[in-house]
Design a protein around this motif. Structure first.
Motif, PDB file in Angstrom:
ATOM      1  N   GLY A 191       0.841  -1.195   0.000  1.00 49.30           N
ATOM      2  CA  GLY A 191       0.000   0.000   0.000  1.00 49.30           C
ATOM      3  C   GLY A 191       0.870   1.236   0.000  1.00 49.30           C
ATOM      4  O   GLY A 191       2.079   1.163   0.224  1.00 49.30           O
ATOM      5  N   ASN A 192       0.269   2.383  -0.248  1.00 50.69           N
ATOM      6  CA  ASN A 192       1.014   3.635  -0.245  1.00 50.69           C
ATOM      7  C   ASN A 192       1.650   3.864   1.118  1.00 50.69           C
ATOM      8  O   ASN A 192       0.987   3.754   2.157  1.00 50.69           O
ATOM      9  N   ARG A 193       2.912   4.190   1.109  1.00 49.05           N
ATOM     10  CA  ARG A 193       3.585   4.588   2.349  1.00 49.05           C
ATOM     11  C   ARG A 193       3.737   6.104   2.413  1.00 49.05           C
ATOM     12  O   ARG A 193       3.875   6.661   3.496  1.00 49.05           O
ATOM     13  N   LEU A 194       3.717   6.753   1.269  1.00 46.71           N
ATOM     14  CA  LEU A 194       3.691   8.210   1.203  1.00 46.71           C
ATOM     15  C   LEU A 194       2.306   8.590   0.692  1.00 46.71           C
ATOM     16  O   LEU A 194       2.030   8.552  -0.504  1.00 46.71           O
ATOM     17  N   PRO A 230       5.851  -0.851   0.100  1.00 48.53           N
ATOM     18  CA  PRO A 230       5.315   0.292  -0.637  1.00 48.53           C
ATOM     19  C   PRO A 230       4.726  -0.181  -1.962  1.00 48.53           C
ATOM     20  O   PRO A 230       4.860  -1.351  -2.348  1.00 48.53           O
ATOM     21  N   THR A 231       4.088   0.715  -2.677  1.00 45.58           N
ATOM     22  CA  THR A 231       3.606   0.383  -4.017  1.00 45.58           C
ATOM     23  C   THR A 231       4.790   0.284  -4.978  1.00 45.58           C
ATOM     24  O   THR A 231       5.889   0.778  -4.696  1.00 45.58           O
ATOM     25  N   GLY A 232       4.547  -0.330  -6.130  1.00 41.57           N
ATOM     26  CA  GLY A 232       5.595  -0.423  -7.135  1.00 41.57           C
ATOM     27  C   GLY A 232       6.044   0.943  -7.611  1.00 41.57           C
ATOM     28  O   GLY A 232       7.237   1.153  -7.886  1.00 41.57           O
ATOM     29  N   TYR A 420       7.672  -5.183  -2.409  1.00 42.47           N
ATOM     30  CA  TYR A 420       8.822  -4.286  -2.522  1.00 42.47           C
ATOM     31  C   TYR A 420       9.208  -3.703  -1.163  1.00 42.47           C
ATOM     32  O   TYR A 420       8.396  -3.603  -0.246  1.00 42.47           O
ATOM     33  N   SER A 421      10.460  -3.307  -1.078  1.00 43.72           N
ATOM     34  CA  SER A 421      10.923  -2.519   0.067  1.00 43.72           C
ATOM     35  C   SER A 421      12.096  -1.655  -0.374  1.00 43.72           C
ATOM     36  O   SER A 421      12.799  -1.979  -1.335  1.00 43.72           O
ATOM     37  N   CYS A 422      12.283  -0.541   0.335  1.00 42.32           N
ATOM     38  CA  CYS A 422      13.365   0.411   0.045  1.00 42.32           C
ATOM     39  C   CYS A 422      14.134   0.664   1.331  1.00 42.32           C
ATOM     40  O   CYS A 422      13.545   0.722   2.420  1.00 42.32           O
TER      41      CYS A 422
END
Length: 481
Positions: A191-194, A230-232, A420-422
């Protein structure tokens, strides 16, 4: 933390931090990894005013001839706050950004994050110190963005595993905790993280918020900043800004225009179709009946029963009970229409249940449990997978996401998808080590995908694993500096 620590300038969409003129660096104390859920008694950012005064410079889109004459150095000033609990931002404002996204994700709603805090599940005493980011237009006070953020003293409840990073940091004589985690606690759901307000400035604000997160990590002198699930689109944007990128695999069911469960079965290969029918028939043969209840239909007694099921599952998996008893009671009473509890009864007694949340596009499976003194064949598949599919079909929803891991889901119609992760690692040596780790992990991910492809899709000829896009490349990781 100084009030001007997050001033930055941005022109033509390029974020550039002001140089750090301070020559003083607080020595980092080493804290060995291994203690279970250490307490964060006092977060460094203890007040709403600890982070403020972010200035960005962008060219406002011209909508008429008069606006086109505006000065090139016109600035948009962003006021950034860190809040230490959800009650410091209004539910109406926060949820206005949640509902503005392409999909409404129930885990990002103000109520869900507030319930995690109010129940004592995601609080500093449990190693989750809320540090949520609030971004406003300084001139109008309009809310432009929010970000669920936590100062963490451990790596539990994240589902993107970095304990080996923590161990390596310990071996290097450096501390890994605390760290910053941008996520929904205990929830491996994309889902959106920002969460940003829509409009022409959204890409610019996204870059400014990403840079703010990095600057906050530097100012707090934590080891790292992690954005998980986060989203792609967010993953790609942050990767372009220099965040280290990581991928995983989950199994999701996709609604191919089905109107009944039988429609779905007709899309499967004959062997898979037969197997699922046999598994579902076994439920009735064991004397079990299944019901789907909205959260508003669940009694306090039933929530207590489900909490005991939850503890049983945790004990079986040698895990930790992250969610408190009060979490489930609050979830049912405050988010009733977003909650789906699937229960199995034997002789009128509830013997097992599965908890789901309902989004605008998806049924999200989360927790399940069963009586510890009984075993029911195929009941987990029925409550967690097939009932969720039936509910999604009935509601016309595109997807079911049944949680992390589980290659056994593939044979039941759930196909692999990327998560995904950053990551931003502050120490250069540690960052290089993580880069090497991620490159090796990416190769293993490619091998896993190839193995899944050889295993084959449960669907007939028209829907195969090759339909799922997979990029067989390793990205070159660039430090965010």
């Amino acid at each position: 933390m100084t009030s001007n620590c997050l001033h930055k300038s941005m022109k033509n969409g390029c974020v550039k931090p002001f140089p750090n003129t301070s020559s003083k660096t607080r020595p980092r104390s080493h804290r060995p990894f291994g203690a279970k859920r250490p307490t964060l008694r006092s977060a460094p950012s203890a007040s709403c005013s600890s982070v403020s005064g972010v200035t960005t410079q962008v060219a406002e889109p011209a909508t008429d001839a008069a606006e086109a004459q505006q000065p090139e150095d016109a600035t948009l000033q962003l006021h950034v706050q860190v809040i230490t609990n959800m009650e410091q931002v209004s539910q109406r404002e926060w949820d206005s950004l949640v509902s503005a996204q392409e999909e409404v994700n129930p885990f990002l709603k103000w109520s869900f994050l507030h319930i995690l805090e109010a129940s004592g599940s995601a609080v500093a005493e449990e190693g989750w110190g809320p540090q949520h980011l609030i971004v406003r237009n300084n001139a109008t006070n309009e809310l432009l963005g929010v970000c669920p953020l936590y100062l963490k003293g451990h790596s539990y409840g994240e589902y993107v595993f970095d304990s080996s990073w923590a161990n390596y940091s310990h071996m290097m004589g450096k501390r890994y905790y605390p760290k910053l985690q941008c996520c929904v606690p205990f929830t491996p759901v994309t889902g959106n993280r920002l969460l940003l307000a829509p409009g022409p400035l959204q890409p610019v604000v996204m870059k400014a918020v990403a840079q703010t997160l990095v600057t906050l990590a530097d100012e707090l002198q934590v080891s790292s900043l992690h954005m998980t699930f986060p989203t792609g689109a967010e993953w790609a944007t942050l990767g372009a800004l220099g965040f280290q990128q990581r991928r995983g695999i989950q199994y999701h069911w996709e609604n191919n225009g089905y109107t009944t469960f039988e429609d779905f079965l007709s899309d499967l290969k004959q062997s898979k179709r037969k197997s699922i029918r046999q598994e579902r028939k076994a439920i009735a043969k064991q004397g079990l009946t299944v019901k789907r209840l909205l959260g508003s239909e669940v009694s306090a007694e039933l929530w207590e029963t489900f909490y005991q099921f939850y503890l049983t599952t945790v004990d079986k998996k040698w895990g930790s009970a992250y969610l408190k008893r009060d979490f489930f009671h609050r979830l049912g009473s405050q988010m009733g229409d977003d909650v789906l509890l699937v229960v199995a009864e034997e002789g009128g007694e509830v013997v097992a249940a599965a908890l789901n949340l309902i989004g605008s596009h998806c049924i999200y499976g989360r927790n399940w449990g069963c009586r510890p003194d009984k075993e029911y064949k195929y009941l987990h598949f029925e409550l967690c997978y097939y009932q969720a599919i039936e509910e999604a079909i009935a509601r016309g929803l595109p997807r079911v996401e049944a949680g992390a891991q589980g290659e056994h889901k593939l044979q039941r119609g759930y196909l692999p998808n990327f998560t995904y992760s950053c990551h931003y690692i502050t120490d250069p040596g540690m960052r290089s080590a993580v880069t090497r780790f991620l490159e090796r992990e990416e190769h293993q991910l490619q091998y896993t995908w190839q193995a899944l492809t050889l295993q084959g899709s449960p669907f007939q000829k028209g829907r195969t694993l090759s339909n799922c896009s997979f990029i067989l490349t390793c990205r070159s990781y660039v430090p965010y500096k």
